[in-house]
Design a protein around this motif. Sequence first.
Motif, PDB file in Angstrom:
ATOM      1  N   ALA A   1      31.859  47.569  19.191  1.00 48.34           N
ATOM      2  CA  ALA A   1      31.829  48.614  18.175  1.00 48.34           C
ATOM      3  C   ALA A   1      32.862  48.319  17.099  1.00 48.34           C
ATOM      4  N   THR A   2      33.126  47.016  16.858  1.00 46.75           N
ATOM      5  CA  THR A   2      34.102  46.619  15.861  1.00 46.75           C
ATOM      6  C   THR A   2      33.437  46.602  14.495  1.00 46.75           C
ATOM      7  N   ALA A   3      34.010  47.329  13.556  1.00 49.70           N
ATOM      8  CA  ALA A   3      33.428  47.404  12.229  1.00 49.70           C
ATOM      9  C   ALA A   3      33.502  46.052  11.538  1.00 49.70           C
ATOM     10  N   ALA A   4      32.454  45.703  10.801  1.00 54.37           N
ATOM     11  CA  ALA A   4      32.404  44.459  10.044  1.00 54.37           C
ATOM     12  C   ALA A   4      32.078  44.791   8.597  1.00 54.37           C
ATOM     13  N   ALA A   5      32.103  43.756   7.756  1.00 52.33           N
ATOM     14  CA  ALA A   5      31.843  43.968   6.340  1.00 52.33           C
ATOM     15  C   ALA A   5      30.434  44.509   6.145  1.00 52.33           C
ATOM     16  N   PRO A   6      30.284  45.612   5.414  1.00 51.00           N
ATOM     17  CA  PRO A   6      28.949  46.191   5.232  1.00 51.00           C
ATOM     18  C   PRO A   6      28.089  45.351   4.299  1.00 51.00           C
ATOM     19  N   THR A   7      26.786  45.364   4.548  1.00 51.25           N
ATOM     20  CA  THR A   7      25.839  44.698   3.659  1.00 51.25           C
ATOM     21  C   THR A   7      25.464  45.656   2.533  1.00 51.25           C
ATOM     22  N   ARG A   8      24.642  45.152   1.601  1.00 49.93           N
ATOM     23  CA  ARG A   8      24.202  46.020   0.504  1.00 49.93           C
ATOM     24  C   ARG A   8      23.396  47.198   1.040  1.00 49.93           C
ATOM     25  N   LEU A   9      22.531  46.938   2.048  1.00 48.48           N
ATOM     26  CA  LEU A   9      21.759  48.030   2.648  1.00 48.48           C
ATOM     27  C   LEU A   9      22.687  49.027   3.320  1.00 48.48           C
ATOM     28  N   ASP A  10      23.724  48.524   3.996  1.00 48.52           N
ATOM     29  CA  ASP A  10      24.687  49.430   4.627  1.00 48.52           C
ATOM     30  C   ASP A  10      25.311  50.355   3.600  1.00 48.52           C
ATOM     31  N   ARG A  11      25.654  49.798   2.447  1.00 46.65           N
ATOM     32  CA  ARG A  11      26.305  50.617   1.421  1.00 46.65           C
ATOM     33  C   ARG A  11      25.356  51.696   0.901  1.00 46.65           C
TER      34      ARG A  11
ATOM     35  N   PHE B   1      29.958  52.193  15.008  1.00 43.76           N
ATOM     36  CA  PHE B   1      29.454  53.448  15.562  1.00 43.76           C
ATOM     37  C   PHE B   1      29.682  53.449  17.075  1.00 43.76           C
ATOM     38  N   PRO B   2      30.226  54.527  17.647  1.00 43.89           N
ATOM     39  CA  PRO B   2      30.536  54.553  19.087  1.00 43.89           C
ATOM     40  C   PRO B   2      29.308  54.285  19.944  1.00 43.89           C
ATOM     41  N   ASP B   3      29.498  53.478  21.002  1.00 44.87           N
ATOM     42  CA  ASP B   3      28.401  53.199  21.920  1.00 44.87           C
ATOM     43  C   ASP B   3      28.634  53.803  23.292  1.00 44.87           C
ATOM     44  N   GLN B   4      29.613  54.704  23.376  1.00 43.54           N
ATOM     45  CA  GLN B   4      29.887  55.413  24.623  1.00 43.54           C
ATOM     46  C   GLN B   4      29.818  56.904  24.358  1.00 43.54           C
ATOM     47  N   GLU B   5      29.249  57.652  25.274  1.00 39.53           N
ATOM     48  CA  GLU B   5      29.170  59.103  25.105  1.00 39.53           C
ATOM     49  C   GLU B   5      30.543  59.735  25.248  1.00 39.53           C
ATOM     50  N   VAL B   6      30.733  60.796  24.484  1.00 36.65           N
ATOM     51  CA  VAL B   6      31.950  61.581  24.604  1.00 36.65           C
ATOM     52  C   VAL B   6      31.820  62.488  25.816  1.00 36.65           C
ATOM     53  N   ASP B   7      32.793  62.458  26.712  1.00 37.64           N
ATOM     54  CA  ASP B   7      32.731  63.255  27.940  1.00 37.64           C
ATOM     55  C   ASP B   7      33.101  64.691  27.624  1.00 37.64           C
ATOM     56  N   ARG B   8      32.076  65.565  27.697  1.00 41.43           N
ATOM     57  CA  ARG B   8      32.318  66.979  27.407  1.00 41.43           C
ATOM     58  C   ARG B   8      31.974  67.851  28.599  1.00 41.43           C
ATOM     59  N   ASP B   9      31.767  67.241  29.738  1.00 41.82           N
ATOM     60  CA  ASP B   9      31.337  67.988  30.922  1.00 41.82           C
ATOM     61  C   ASP B   9      32.511  68.111  31.892  1.00 41.82           C
ATOM     62  N   ASP B  10      33.169  69.258  31.865  1.00 42.21           N
ATOM     63  CA  ASP B  10      34.295  69.463  32.766  1.00 42.21           C
ATOM     64  C   ASP B  10      33.982  70.501  33.834  1.00 42.21           C
ATOM     65  N   GLU B  11      32.680  70.721  34.081  1.00 42.15           N
ATOM     66  CA  GLU B  11      32.297  71.683  35.105  1.00 42.15           C
ATOM     67  C   GLU B  11      32.465  71.061  36.483  1.00 42.15           C
ATOM     68  N   PRO B  12      32.661  71.879  37.524  1.00 40.78           N
ATOM     69  CA  PRO B  12      32.724  71.331  38.871  1.00 40.78           C
ATOM     70  C   PRO B  12      31.379  70.779  39.288  1.00 40.78           C
TER      71      PRO B  12
ATOM     72  N   LEU C   1      19.922  65.134  16.286  1.00 44.71           N
ATOM     73  CA  LEU C   1      21.340  65.290  15.931  1.00 44.71           C
ATOM     74  C   LEU C   1      22.160  65.694  17.149  1.00 44.71           C
ATOM     75  N   THR C   2      21.594  66.530  18.009  1.00 42.61           N
ATOM     76  CA  THR C   2      22.286  66.923  19.239  1.00 42.61           C
ATOM     77  C   THR C   2      22.557  65.706  20.117  1.00 42.61           C
ATOM     78  N   PHE C   3      21.570  64.824  20.235  1.00 44.39           N
ATOM     79  CA  PHE C   3      21.743  63.610  21.035  1.00 44.39           C
ATOM     80  C   PHE C   3      22.777  62.676  20.402  1.00 44.39           C
ATOM     81  N   VAL C   4      22.702  62.507  19.077  1.00 42.43           N
ATOM     82  CA  VAL C   4      23.622  61.593  18.392  1.00 42.43           C
ATOM     83  C   VAL C   4      25.060  62.090  18.508  1.00 42.43           C
ATOM     84  N   ARG C   5      25.230  63.390  18.492  1.00 46.34           N
ATOM     85  CA  ARG C   5      26.586  63.945  18.579  1.00 46.34           C
ATOM     86  C   ARG C   5      27.218  63.735  19.950  1.00 46.34           C
ATOM     87  N   ARG C   6      26.436  63.316  20.935  1.00 45.99           N
ATOM     88  CA  ARG C   6      27.032  62.923  22.206  1.00 45.99           C
ATOM     89  C   ARG C   6      27.919  61.695  22.018  1.00 45.99           C
ATOM     90  N   TYR C   7      27.569  60.872  21.026  1.00 47.01           N
ATOM     91  CA  TYR C   7      28.322  59.652  20.763  1.00 47.01           C
ATOM     92  C   TYR C   7      29.311  59.833  19.617  1.00 47.01           C
TER      93      TYR C   7
END
Length: 540
Positions: A11-21, A253-264, A486-492
């Motif tokens: 997930a290391t950022a690199a130089a953006p291309t024209r399409l990226d911009r 862009f993050p490739d690991q989900e953010v851990d938001r589940d602290d339920e038992p 968007l709900t799924f993407v926000r997991r990352y």
Amino acid sequence: MPEQHPPQPTATAAAPTRLDRVLNGIERAGNKLPEPFILFVLLTLVVAMVSTAMAAAGVSVTVPGEDEPTAIRGAFTGEGLRFLFTGLAANFIGFPPLQTVVTIMLGVGLAERTGMLAALIRLAFGNARRSVLPYALGFVGVSGSVMADSAFIIIPPLAAIVFRAAGRHPVAGLIGGFAAAGAGYSTSLLVTSLDALFAGITTSVAQTLPDAGTAVTPVSNYLFNAVSAVALSLLAGFIIDKVVEPGLVRAGFPDQEVDRDDEPAPSGDSGDSGDEPHTAVRAELTDAERRGLRWAGAAFVALLAAVLVLVLVPGSPLRNDTGGYLPESPLLDSVTTLVFLAFFVPALAHGIAAGVIRRSADVPLLMGRALADLAGFIVLAFILGQFIALFSWTNLGAWMAVTGAQFLQGIGLTGYPAILGFVVLASLLNLFIVSGSSLWTLMASVFVPLFLLLGYEPGFIQAAFRVGDSATQIMTPLNPYMIVLLTFVRRYQPSAGLGTVIAKMVPFVVPFWICWALILTVFFAFDLPLGPGQGIHLAP
């Protein structure tokens, strides 16, 4: 034997291309939009004010085939206020995507939380070449319309799990799965309920005319659909592989989900239970997982046999009044129920066999955790339901469709340019009227008679509509399933906004539209049959 983890994408950022911009600019502009809830509050107010002004001016529209003109109804009138006050709860509870999403996620959530999905995917794709995955996803997504709107709920999260298990970026699976399912929604190698629905609408309009052309059936566009499904599948895979995933990696862009589940954890959970299969994917299956999959397979076969018996038995309650299944029947209306059962029953068997479910209370707890991830969508569904209901009630959609048709007639478009103009108009209207059946109901009543007069078969106009109906729906905020994505993407990336997902959809829209329009052009230029007995031009 120690656990083996598949290589994870960097997930290391690199130089953006024209399409990226360009896409980054779209993302920044889109993310300046208000939060989805506020955005739809504002849009609802705009619809209310515009409809009231048009109603006060006495604006109406005559839809071909109807005897009386359809008047624009104002939201801020006595009738409109009665609609808003008495229908608030019904508009929310009756919002179709809410019913589909919540029902299916109860089954999918149990399958995910018991670890069945992760185990099944590792078994199926453990030895698959990672280079093939984007194209396989393209094919599954484009053909996903066989599941109707369920495809938007099922394919993206499963694709994310598959990609991560193969060492690819999971968000590329999310984005690619949604885009392929949405931009190619009207086509498939299989005949779907959508084919029957469109054919029924086309036939009902054409039959009111003196020369109705060739009768339109659910297979009238099959050859066109089959060619389109293969071409769009390959195109979707190419875009996922060469554009979307490299762009995610370059942007860091993050490739690991953010851990938001602290339920038992429920009583059967442990570190290896698969409670979070998408964040702890192992290369090898445990004995418990293999046992669980065997039980799940047996349960699925038993369920399938039971459904087939219910469907095929003479006098089945899932048949229509004529004893068949097309164009409409309780069976085709049961897609959501069948998909729910297809996940829930095997997941229950897997959870019990694998030891994840040890008591009955574990089942609702695991299902509830899946719904917890949808809490934001359920809140949004409240205002989405109000907006969609008000937009339909005011008759603004009908006015937009008929006005567009009159515009084409006014500028004198004829021949194939008129067909392309019709496709463009369908694409633009699709930004506002996402439901394909609703949009085709409006447009068919206007354009089927118009193009019959120009010598074109109704089945060909239906095929042209498919091109314009799908590609643009994946980039409009009015698509309720965009909020699910968007709900799924926000997991990352919790900071992701509508602009984020819209920007990720843009690389699919124009190539899909052009590719599909070219396929339509080839069929037109060589006068190829669109399906069995279905031509392009009316017989002389």
